[in-house]
Design an enzyme around this catalytic site. Structure first.
Site, PDB file in Angstrom:
ATOM      1  N   GLU A  39      33.886  48.611  57.226  1.00 33.16           N
ATOM      2  CA  GLU A  39      33.171  48.590  55.951  1.00 33.16           C
ATOM      3  C   GLU A  39      32.608  49.974  55.621  1.00 33.16           C
ATOM      4  O   GLU A  39      32.542  50.371  54.454  1.00 33.16           O
ATOM      5  CB  GLU A  39      32.032  47.559  56.000  1.00 33.16           C
ATOM      6  CG  GLU A  39      32.497  46.124  56.166  1.00 33.16           C
ATOM      7  CD  GLU A  39      33.382  45.659  55.024  1.00 33.16           C
ATOM      8  OE1 GLU A  39      33.140  46.078  53.868  1.00 33.16           O
ATOM      9  OE2 GLU A  39      34.313  44.883  55.272  1.00 33.16           O
ATOM     10  N   TRP A  85      35.473  51.654  54.168  1.00 29.29           N
ATOM     11  CA  TRP A  85      35.706  51.220  52.781  1.00 29.29           C
ATOM     12  C   TRP A  85      34.816  52.012  51.828  1.00 29.29           C
ATOM     13  O   TRP A  85      35.251  52.438  50.752  1.00 29.29           O
ATOM     14  CB  TRP A  85      35.453  49.723  52.618  1.00 29.29           C
ATOM     15  CG  TRP A  85      35.568  49.290  51.188  1.00 29.29           C
ATOM     16  CD1 TRP A  85      34.555  49.099  50.308  1.00 29.29           C
ATOM     17  CD2 TRP A  85      36.780  49.057  50.436  1.00 29.29           C
ATOM     18  NE1 TRP A  85      35.045  48.743  49.058  1.00 29.29           N
ATOM     19  CE2 TRP A  85      36.403  48.715  49.123  1.00 29.29           C
ATOM     20  CE3 TRP A  85      38.125  49.102  50.760  1.00 29.29           C
ATOM     21  CZ2 TRP A  85      37.331  48.421  48.133  1.00 29.29           C
ATOM     22  CZ3 TRP A  85      39.049  48.814  49.757  1.00 29.29           C
ATOM     23  CH2 TRP A  85      38.656  48.476  48.477  1.00 29.29           C
ATOM     24  N   TRP A  95      40.150  40.704  26.658  1.00 31.36           N
ATOM     25  CA  TRP A  95      38.842  40.206  27.099  1.00 31.36           C
ATOM     26  C   TRP A  95      38.168  39.375  26.011  1.00 31.36           C
ATOM     27  O   TRP A  95      38.493  39.477  24.831  1.00 31.36           O
ATOM     28  CB  TRP A  95      37.935  41.362  27.476  1.00 31.36           C
ATOM     29  CG  TRP A  95      38.435  42.238  28.579  1.00 31.36           C
ATOM     30  CD1 TRP A  95      38.923  43.509  28.469  1.00 31.36           C
ATOM     31  CD2 TRP A  95      38.521  41.906  29.967  1.00 31.36           C
ATOM     32  NE1 TRP A  95      39.287  43.990  29.701  1.00 31.36           N
ATOM     33  CE2 TRP A  95      39.050  43.030  30.644  1.00 31.36           C
ATOM     34  CE3 TRP A  95      38.193  40.770  30.718  1.00 31.36           C
ATOM     35  CZ2 TRP A  95      39.261  43.060  32.024  1.00 31.36           C
ATOM     36  CZ3 TRP A  95      38.395  40.795  32.089  1.00 31.36           C
ATOM     37  CH2 TRP A  95      38.918  41.922  32.730  1.00 31.36           C
ATOM     38  N   ASN A 147      27.490  40.500  50.092  1.00 25.93           N
ATOM     39  CA  ASN A 147      28.802  40.975  49.649  1.00 25.93           C
ATOM     40  C   ASN A 147      29.745  39.837  49.275  1.00 25.93           C
ATOM     41  O   ASN A 147      30.505  39.947  48.310  1.00 25.93           O
ATOM     42  CB  ASN A 147      29.447  41.844  50.730  1.00 25.93           C
ATOM     43  CG  ASN A 147      30.720  42.503  50.237  1.00 25.93           C
ATOM     44  OD1 ASN A 147      30.701  43.258  49.279  1.00 25.93           O
ATOM     45  ND2 ASN A 147      31.841  42.196  50.869  1.00 25.93           N
ATOM     46  N   TRP A 167      35.086  43.792  33.199  1.00 26.79           N
ATOM     47  CA  TRP A 167      34.434  44.146  34.462  1.00 26.79           C
ATOM     48  C   TRP A 167      33.359  45.204  34.264  1.00 26.79           C
ATOM     49  O   TRP A 167      32.364  45.234  35.014  1.00 26.79           O
ATOM     50  CB  TRP A 167      35.459  44.618  35.486  1.00 26.79           C
ATOM     51  CG  TRP A 167      36.270  45.832  35.113  1.00 26.79           C
ATOM     52  CD1 TRP A 167      37.493  45.861  34.518  1.00 26.79           C
ATOM     53  CD2 TRP A 167      35.905  47.211  35.315  1.00 26.79           C
ATOM     54  NE1 TRP A 167      37.922  47.159  34.329  1.00 26.79           N
ATOM     55  CE2 TRP A 167      36.968  48.003  34.814  1.00 26.79           C
ATOM     56  CE3 TRP A 167      34.797  47.847  35.873  1.00 26.79           C
ATOM     57  CZ2 TRP A 167      36.940  49.404  34.849  1.00 26.79           C
ATOM     58  CZ3 TRP A 167      34.763  49.236  35.906  1.00 26.79           C
ATOM     59  CH2 TRP A 167      35.831  49.990  35.410  1.00 26.79           C
ATOM     60  N   TRP A 217      34.033  46.611  41.626  1.00 24.90           N
ATOM     61  CA  TRP A 217      34.308  45.859  40.410  1.00 24.90           C
ATOM     62  C   TRP A 217      35.783  45.940  40.011  1.00 24.90           C
ATOM     63  O   TRP A 217      36.365  44.943  39.576  1.00 24.90           O
ATOM     64  CB  TRP A 217      33.402  46.319  39.267  1.00 24.90           C
ATOM     65  CG  TRP A 217      32.088  45.610  39.324  1.00 24.90           C
ATOM     66  CD1 TRP A 217      30.935  46.040  39.907  1.00 24.90           C
ATOM     67  CD2 TRP A 217      31.827  44.295  38.829  1.00 24.90           C
ATOM     68  NE1 TRP A 217      29.961  45.073  39.800  1.00 24.90           N
ATOM     69  CE2 TRP A 217      30.478  43.995  39.136  1.00 24.90           C
ATOM     70  CE3 TRP A 217      32.582  43.342  38.149  1.00 24.90           C
ATOM     71  CZ2 TRP A 217      29.884  42.780  38.790  1.00 24.90           C
ATOM     72  CZ3 TRP A 217      31.992  42.137  37.799  1.00 24.90           C
ATOM     73  CH2 TRP A 217      30.664  41.858  38.117  1.00 24.90           C
TER      74      TRP A 217
END
Length: 479
Positions: A277, A280, A308, A343, A361, A384
């Protein structure tokens, strides 16, 4: 030794330990530690409310730590280039040192400052320390940046461990005279009327000491089980290091080398999962550096034409935790109460906004930016875009989280929902995640009146899923 003092410009590196720029400044002359609050109307991503609260607390902690080293923190507000040039002239500074930025707004501020300082004959030195490896040092065989996490992860591991953290300084050499400083109170970063930060104060200890204490707790108490427990929002099984990393109260290599010795026996898998992580986060920073439009524009071009639905009423229900889906509402209320969200729940709430509600988003990203104490431009935008299917190595768009199934799997007894959605506290675990399906007697006994004490679902997930997939097919046909 330099002829004059060194100005150390703190940005998102609010610590004294493992701080390359600070240690270099201390070796070369008296140090004037400086934090500049940029004019927020001049940046694309001004600080959100939760970030301002954390920043105020973190700066207080940094000022105390500097005082213990025989130094002090100077505060100035405005344009960094103008402030640094003026302060250098005022103090006779020989140089200005800072940690490298990766966010577009801060990169621009540092470039402008460099130009102004060098024009005035003031030396500028830039140092690393905010990430494990600089973006130029990890690339594919073709020399291009990685776009997929797994090969990036393997390439990073192939480099070996990052260098050891720098040891702590005993003292900081002070200048003969100190320049004037703003007061933190004059910046009014913390909320007063209304004071909505009670949950933040009860939950967090901003500052370098708080970061070290939390990491020590995690490594001793939770890291061994991290791989199994990290997806359970009803259990305190994650590190919660993200805001400390966001503000640089601890460095990623401090975390890396702090965690490595614990990777033994049954704890090895948990530590490796935790460090993945950290990588990441690293991947997100490299992406942001190479694609600075990441926070604003879909990385995959086909998503820029996505149909959208700009539904303000639905967006507001999501923001307030009033969607009628308990796991979504619990997560959104946790976010508002403590400035942080688990998370797994970030993924659930993002999927719900983007795919169940078909809201862009970017609207979710902006809300998280305002309400998260760990509002980090790289991680927030990459996360996102991952959820939307529009980013690098993103989840496929057709992976649509079912909020009820997610809740039943990761909050099996409903403890997380009961904590943050108290109007459902009396519901049995069997029905708490889908109260609209519960028998009338169960609802009555729990004191739940759908549409009154708790909302009906604002969308039918099954129908919403079909609508989302149809929208995705529309952009596929268009491309």
């Amino acid at each position: 030794m330099a002829n004059g003092p060194i100005i150390l410009w703190f940005t998102r590196d609010l610590r004294l330990r493992d701080h390359p720029a600070l240690q270099a400044a201390a070796r070369n002359g008296p140090v004037i530690p400086l934090f500049i609050l940029q004019d927020q109307d001049t940046v694309r991503w001004p600080l959100g409310g939760a970030s301002k609260w954390w920043l105020a607390r973190s700066l207080r902690s940094l000022a105390r730590d500097l005082k213990e080293k025989g130094s002090r923190l100077i505060l100035r507000r405005g344009d960094p280039a103008a402030i640094l040039a003026a302060l250098a002239q005022e103090t006779g500074a020989a140089a200005v040192y800072w940690s490298r930025a990766y966010e577009p707004d801060l990169i621009r501020a540092q470039e402008d400052a460099r130009g102004a300082l060098e024009k005035a004959g003031i030396a500028v030195k830039r140092f690393g320390g905010r990430i494990l490896f600089e973006p130029e040092t990890i690339s594919t065989q073709e020399g291009s940046p990685y776009k997929v996490f797994t090969p990036f992860y393997k390439a990073l591991l192939a480099r070996g461990d990052p260098s050891e953290p720098l040891s702590a300084l005993d003292t900081l050499p002070a200048p003969v005279a100190w320049p004037e400083s703003d007061t933190l109170e004059s910046w009014a970063l913390e909320p007063t009327k209304p004071d909505w930060a009670g949950g933040l104060r009860a939950t967090w200890t901003p500052g370098e000491a708080g970061a070290r204490d939390r990491l020590a707790w995690f490594l001793d108490e939770a890291a061994a089980d991290y791989d199994e427990m990290r997806d359970r929002p009803d259990i305190d099984g994650t590190s919660r290091m993200s805001p400390h990393l966001t503000w640089g109260e601890i460095s990623p290599r401090q975390i890396w080398h702090g965690a490595k010795p614990h990777a033994e026996g049954s704890a090895q898998k948990g530590i490796e999962s935790f460090l993945s992580e950290v990588v990441w986060r690293e991947f997100s920073y490299h992406l942001l550096f190479h694609w600075p439009a990441l926070p604003d524009t879909s990385w995959r071009e086909e998503f820029r034409e996505f149909p959208w639905d700009e539904n303000e009423q639905a967006l507001r229900a999501w923001q307030c935790g009033r969607t009628g889906y308990p796991i979504v509402d619990a997560a959104m209320r946790q976010l508002y109460e403590i400035g942080w969200m688990h998370n797994r729940c970030r993924m659930i709430t993002a999927s719900f906004l983007i795919k169940d509600l078909l809201i862009p988003w970017q609207r979710g990203e902006e809300w998280f930016w305002d309400t998260l104490v760990d509002a980090d431009l790289a991680s927030n935008s990459a996360g996102w875009q991952w959820a939307a299917g529009s980013g690098a190595d993103a989840a496929p768009y057709f992976r649509i989280f079912n909020p009820v199934k997610q809740a039943e799997r990761f909050d099996p007894e409903g403890a997380y929902v009961r904590e943050y959605v108290p109007e459902l506290a009396g519901m049995p675990a069997k029905h708490i995640h889908a109260p609209w399906e519960a028998p009338s007697k169960i609802l009555r006994d729990a004191g739940v009146h759908l549409g009154e004490t708790y909302p009906e679902p604002i969308v039918d997930h099954g129908k919403a899923r079909k609508r989302a997939l149809a929208a995705f097919q529309q952009i596929k046909r268009g491309n």
